[in-house]
Design a protein around this motif. Structure first.
Motif, PDB file in Angstrom:
ATOM      1  N   ALA A  89       0.839  -1.205   0.000  1.00  0.00           N
ATOM      2  CA  ALA A  89       0.000   0.000   0.000  1.00  0.00           C
ATOM      3  C   ALA A  89       0.873   1.253   0.000  1.00  0.00           C
ATOM      4  O   ALA A  89       0.581   2.233  -0.696  1.00  0.00           O
ATOM      5  CB  ALA A  89      -0.929  -0.011   1.211  1.00  0.00           C
ATOM      6  N   VAL A  90       1.947   1.233   0.783  1.00  0.00           N
ATOM      7  CA  VAL A  90       2.873   2.370   0.795  1.00  0.00           C
ATOM      8  C   VAL A  90       3.482   2.553  -0.592  1.00  0.00           C
ATOM      9  O   VAL A  90       3.580   3.679  -1.108  1.00  0.00           O
ATOM     10  CB  VAL A  90       3.973   2.152   1.852  1.00  0.00           C
ATOM     11  CG1 VAL A  90       5.038   3.246   1.742  1.00  0.00           C
ATOM     12  CG2 VAL A  90       3.374   2.144   3.254  1.00  0.00           C
ATOM     13  N   ALA A  93       0.977   4.098  -2.905  1.00  0.00           N
ATOM     14  CA  ALA A  93       0.821   5.533  -2.645  1.00  0.00           C
ATOM     15  C   ALA A  93       1.989   6.320  -3.234  1.00  0.00           C
ATOM     16  O   ALA A  93       1.802   7.396  -3.809  1.00  0.00           O
ATOM     17  CB  ALA A  93       0.710   5.783  -1.144  1.00  0.00           C
ATOM     18  N   LEU A 101      -3.688   1.070  -4.295  1.00  0.00           N
ATOM     19  CA  LEU A 101      -3.614   1.542  -2.916  1.00  0.00           C
ATOM     20  C   LEU A 101      -4.857   1.132  -2.147  1.00  0.00           C
ATOM     21  O   LEU A 101      -4.769   0.576  -1.042  1.00  0.00           O
ATOM     22  CB  LEU A 101      -3.456   3.063  -2.892  1.00  0.00           C
ATOM     23  CG  LEU A 101      -3.595   3.741  -1.517  1.00  0.00           C
ATOM     24  CD1 LEU A 101      -2.544   3.216  -0.553  1.00  0.00           C
ATOM     25  CD2 LEU A 101      -3.502   5.258  -1.667  1.00  0.00           C
ATOM     26  N   LEU A 105      -4.966  -1.605   0.938  1.00  0.00           N
ATOM     27  CA  LEU A 105      -5.494  -1.193   2.241  1.00  0.00           C
ATOM     28  C   LEU A 105      -6.647  -2.094   2.663  1.00  0.00           C
ATOM     29  O   LEU A 105      -6.759  -2.483   3.841  1.00  0.00           O
ATOM     30  CB  LEU A 105      -5.955   0.265   2.188  1.00  0.00           C
ATOM     31  CG  LEU A 105      -4.864   1.332   2.081  1.00  0.00           C
ATOM     32  CD1 LEU A 105      -5.477   2.715   1.930  1.00  0.00           C
ATOM     33  CD2 LEU A 105      -3.927   1.294   3.292  1.00  0.00           C
ATOM     34  N   LEU A 175      -8.395   5.661   6.139  1.00  0.00           N
ATOM     35  CA  LEU A 175      -7.443   5.800   5.029  1.00  0.00           C
ATOM     36  C   LEU A 175      -8.050   5.335   3.712  1.00  0.00           C
ATOM     37  O   LEU A 175      -7.804   5.942   2.657  1.00  0.00           O
ATOM     38  CB  LEU A 175      -6.172   5.001   5.336  1.00  0.00           C
ATOM     39  CG  LEU A 175      -5.315   5.511   6.494  1.00  0.00           C
ATOM     40  CD1 LEU A 175      -4.121   4.596   6.712  1.00  0.00           C
ATOM     41  CD2 LEU A 175      -4.851   6.943   6.246  1.00  0.00           C
ATOM     42  N   ALA A 179      -8.413   7.636   0.470  1.00  0.00           N
ATOM     43  CA  ALA A 179      -7.873   7.234  -0.828  1.00  0.00           C
ATOM     44  C   ALA A 179      -8.944   7.308  -1.908  1.00  0.00           C
ATOM     45  O   ALA A 179      -8.674   7.716  -3.044  1.00  0.00           O
ATOM     46  CB  ALA A 179      -7.299   5.823  -0.736  1.00  0.00           C
ATOM     47  N   HIS A 189       1.632  11.811   0.719  1.00  0.00           N
ATOM     48  CA  HIS A 189       0.904  10.649   1.253  1.00  0.00           C
ATOM     49  C   HIS A 189       1.447  10.263   2.631  1.00  0.00           C
ATOM     50  O   HIS A 189       1.669   9.088   2.912  1.00  0.00           O
ATOM     51  CB  HIS A 189       1.031   9.455   0.301  1.00  0.00           C
ATOM     52  CG  HIS A 189       2.450   9.172  -0.102  1.00  0.00           C
ATOM     53  ND1 HIS A 189       3.038   9.762  -1.190  1.00  0.00           N
ATOM     54  CD2 HIS A 189       3.401   8.386   0.457  1.00  0.00           C
ATOM     55  CE1 HIS A 189       4.287   9.341  -1.294  1.00  0.00           C
ATOM     56  NE2 HIS A 189       4.534   8.507  -0.293  1.00  0.00           N
ATOM     57  N   ILE A 192      -0.272   7.464   4.858  1.00  0.00           N
ATOM     58  CA  ILE A 192      -0.038   6.064   4.521  1.00  0.00           C
ATOM     59  C   ILE A 192       1.291   5.589   5.097  1.00  0.00           C
ATOM     60  O   ILE A 192       1.377   4.511   5.716  1.00  0.00           O
ATOM     61  CB  ILE A 192      -0.055   5.859   2.985  1.00  0.00           C
ATOM     62  CG1 ILE A 192      -1.404   6.310   2.404  1.00  0.00           C
ATOM     63  CG2 ILE A 192       0.228   4.403   2.643  1.00  0.00           C
ATOM     64  CD1 ILE A 192      -2.584   5.503   2.871  1.00  0.00           C
TER      65      ILE A 192
END
Length: 221
Positions: A89-90, A93, A101, A105, A175, A179, A189, A192
């Motif tokens: 996910a990071v 982002a 993303l 998440l 989050l 998003a 971001h 995140i």
């Protein structure tokens, strides 16, 4: 009137910071300080557990045999997988991949829910077998008081860990919604990345809890 053009204002920049770099560095420092307090908190629990395990090794070993190693191992795998999803996910982002993303998440959230579901089953099993410390606590053998102490640590440590999981899952929902509203860009971001640090910390705590509570001394059974 000055001919010097005004700097373009970033809407994400808070008024008390000079620029985005300072704001991001402050956010990261704040998260690391928060995690430091969490390390001290869990460190106190780990220290107390270690002291009493050293004092009552036979009792803690016998009490640990009441735990389901299979369920503990499953939860370890689930959390490792959730940590990988959070790392992805990071990455999503950072590279501006909105759909990925959101997907990562959601997968992190689902795996977190699976962990809590397994932990709820473990707690229910302990309740059915009267292993909750208190007047209904039952344990065969000469180590009943010490076994009750072991389960005090078990529920305190895993319970606080589960609470951190619940907090993390609520944050994940926020989050995900952010998003969906396009609140994150490759340039901005921090939510995140900062939450990623928190989630990985929770993972690491369990990596220590699993062998300490489930595995140490089991080979001697």
């Amino acid at each position: 009137m000055s001919d010097v053009p005004h700097a373009v204002h970033n809407p994400a920049l808070r008024h008390h910071f000079a620029d985005m770099e300072q704001q991001n560095e402050s956010s990261q420092l704040g998260m690391w300080l928060f995690l430091l307090t969490e390390i001290m908190f869990f460190g106190a629990l780990f220290t107390g557990y270690a002291v009493y395990r050293f004092k009552y090794p036979e009792a803690f070993q016998e009490a640990s045999h009441e735990l389901d190693v299979t369920l503990g191992a499953i939860n370890t795998g689930v959390l490792i997988a959730s940590g990988f999803m959070m790392a992805m996910a990071v990455w999503a982002a950072q590279t501006g991949k909105k759909n990925l993303l959101i997907l990562f998440l959601i997968l992190t959230f689902v795996l977190g829910g699976a962990f809590l579901g397994v932990k709820a089953k473990e707690y229910h099993d302990k309740y059915l077998h009267h292993l909750l410390p208190g007047h209904d606590f039952e344990f065969e053998g000469q180590w009943k008081p010490q076994a009750a102490l072991y389960f005090c640590f078990y529920f305190a440590m895993t319970g606080m860990h589960a609470l951190h999981m619940v907090i993390g899952m609520v944050t994940l929902l926020i989050l995900i919604r952010m998003a969906q509203k396009n609140r994150f860009t490759p340039e901005h971001h921090p939510h995140i990345e900062l939450f990623g640090l928190y989630w990985h910390f929770v993972d690491i705590v369990w990596i220590f809890l699993f062998p300490l509570l489930y595995l140490i001394g089991r080979h001697a059974a």
